[in-house]
Design an enzyme around this catalytic site. Structure first.
Site, short mmCIF file in Angstrom:
data_model
loop_
_atom_site.label_atom_id
_atom_site.label_comp_id
_atom_site.label_asym_id
_atom_site.label_seq_id
_atom_site.Cartn_x
_atom_site.Cartn_y
_atom_site.Cartn_z
N GLY A 15 -5.55 7.37 2.09
CA GLY A 15 -4.52 5.94 1.82
C GLY A 15 -5.43 5.12 1.14
O GLY A 15 -6.65 4.98 1.09
N ARG A 16 -4.89 3.98 0.58
CA ARG A 16 -5.60 2.98 0.09
C ARG A 16 -4.72 1.44 0.02
O ARG A 16 -3.55 1.75 0.14
CB ARG A 16 -5.92 3.32 -1.64
CG ARG A 16 -5.00 3.53 -2.31
CD ARG A 16 -5.37 3.52 -3.88
NE ARG A 16 -5.70 2.10 -4.41
CZ ARG A 16 -7.24 1.77 -4.55
NH1 ARG A 16 -8.34 2.68 -4.18
NH2 ARG A 16 -7.50 0.85 -4.84
N ASP A 133 5.92 -5.57 13.07
CA ASP A 133 6.07 -4.75 11.51
C ASP A 133 6.16 -3.45 11.59
O ASP A 133 5.93 -2.54 11.27
CB ASP A 133 4.76 -4.99 10.75
CG ASP A 133 4.99 -5.00 9.32
OD1 ASP A 133 4.07 -4.91 8.56
OD2 ASP A 133 6.22 -4.79 9.06
#
Ligand SMILES: O=C(Cc1cc(-c2ccc3c(-c4nc5ccccc5[nH]4)n[nH]c3c2)n[nH]1)Nc1cccc(F)c1
Length: 264
Positions: A15-16, A133
């Protein structure tokens, strides 16, 4: 003993995001698979989030629960901070939800995940951590099909699909946050209700094209259920998506709710 990059052989990119890239890695001695997240020190300084990153490391290194993604270790070199995080073999839950038949989970799958997220949140609240979140993008799935709560506050997202509308950020916000009032850990209870609704419908309850509309639908609790939703599931969601934060079902009660118990 301090870990270093030499202890690991780096694999594919997982992921980034703004602050860093996450790689699959294997710890050489044990062969253990981990996710290594690299954070550029330069970016942290430029964005003045040093304290936040250190606080996050402090929090995550003390949280230990089967459904909370664990920070296993961390180390740094001249340019980067490296976070050694648990590897979740099936990745982000969001694309899995979208790829499910009709883009939604069946009762059994949804109830199992809701139970595990409620258990993780109960643990976080006991450690005075409010997640704030909770959403499918922040949940990872292990190879055994168990959920891990991760805090992507650091906006790490594999190139996963974006939400349909630009108001995605608003979809999960409880009224007390939308109205910038003081809030307590019960914001997570509201988000758990939103999550349960989205698991069973494939979209969040207040999703709208315009942010103003999403805002209005949240504060007036303008919610509609699909006719395929079971009465028990509707009962649970109705008791979590409650405007008055004091009246929301507690996490313990969620874990004991008949819809959760019968399917988990
Ligand atoms: O940043 C995060 C949370 C986090 C977790 C991850 C993350 C991302 C992806 C994965 C994965 C993973 N498995 C996959 C399988 C298939 C496809 C993609 C996958 N990603 N496993 N574990 C992960 C962990 N990125 N960021 N925590 C953090 C941040 C700052 C300080 C701190 F102490 C912790």
């Amino acid at each position: 003993y301090t870990w270093s990059l030499n202890d690991f052989s780096l694999g594919k990119r997982l992921g980034r995001g703004k602050f860093g890239i996450v790689f699959l890695a294997r710890e050489k001695r044990s062969g253990y698979l981990v996710a290594i997240k690299t954070i550029m020190k330069k970016e942290v300084v430029q964005n003045r989030v040093e304290r936040q990153v250190l606080r996050e490391i402090e929090i995550q290194s003390h949280l230990k629960h089967p459904n909370v993604l664990q920070l296993l270790a961390w180390f740094h070199d001249s340019h980067r901070i490296y976070l050694v995080l648990e590897y979740a073999g099936k990745g982000e839950l969001y694309p899995i939800l979208k790829d499910s038949p009709n883009g939604r989970f069946d009762d059994r799958t949804a109830a199992k995940y809701i139970y595990q997220v409620a258990d993780a949140l109960e643990y976080c609240h006991q450690n005075n951590v409010i997640h704030r979140d909770i959403k499918p993008e922040n949940l990872l799935l292990t190879i055994t099909g168990d959920v891990k709560l991760a805090d992507f506050g650091w906006s790490v997202h594999s190139p996963s699909m974006n939400r349909r509308t630009m108001c995605g950020t608003l979809d999960y916000l409880p009224p007390e946050m939308v109205e910038h009032k003081n809030y307590r850990h019960t914001v997570d209870n509201w988000c758990l209700g939103i999550l349960c609704y989205e698991f069973l419908h494939g979209y969040p309850p207040f999703e709208s094209k315009e942010c103003e509309e999403t805002y209005k639908r949240i504060t007036t609790r303008d919610i509609k259920f699909g006719d395929f939703i079971s009465l028990l599931a509707k009962d649970l969601i109705d008791k979590l998506i409650v405007l008055d934060c004091r009246k929301r079902l507690s996490l313990r009660e969620v874990m004991r709710h008949p819809w959760v118990v019968q399917y988990r």
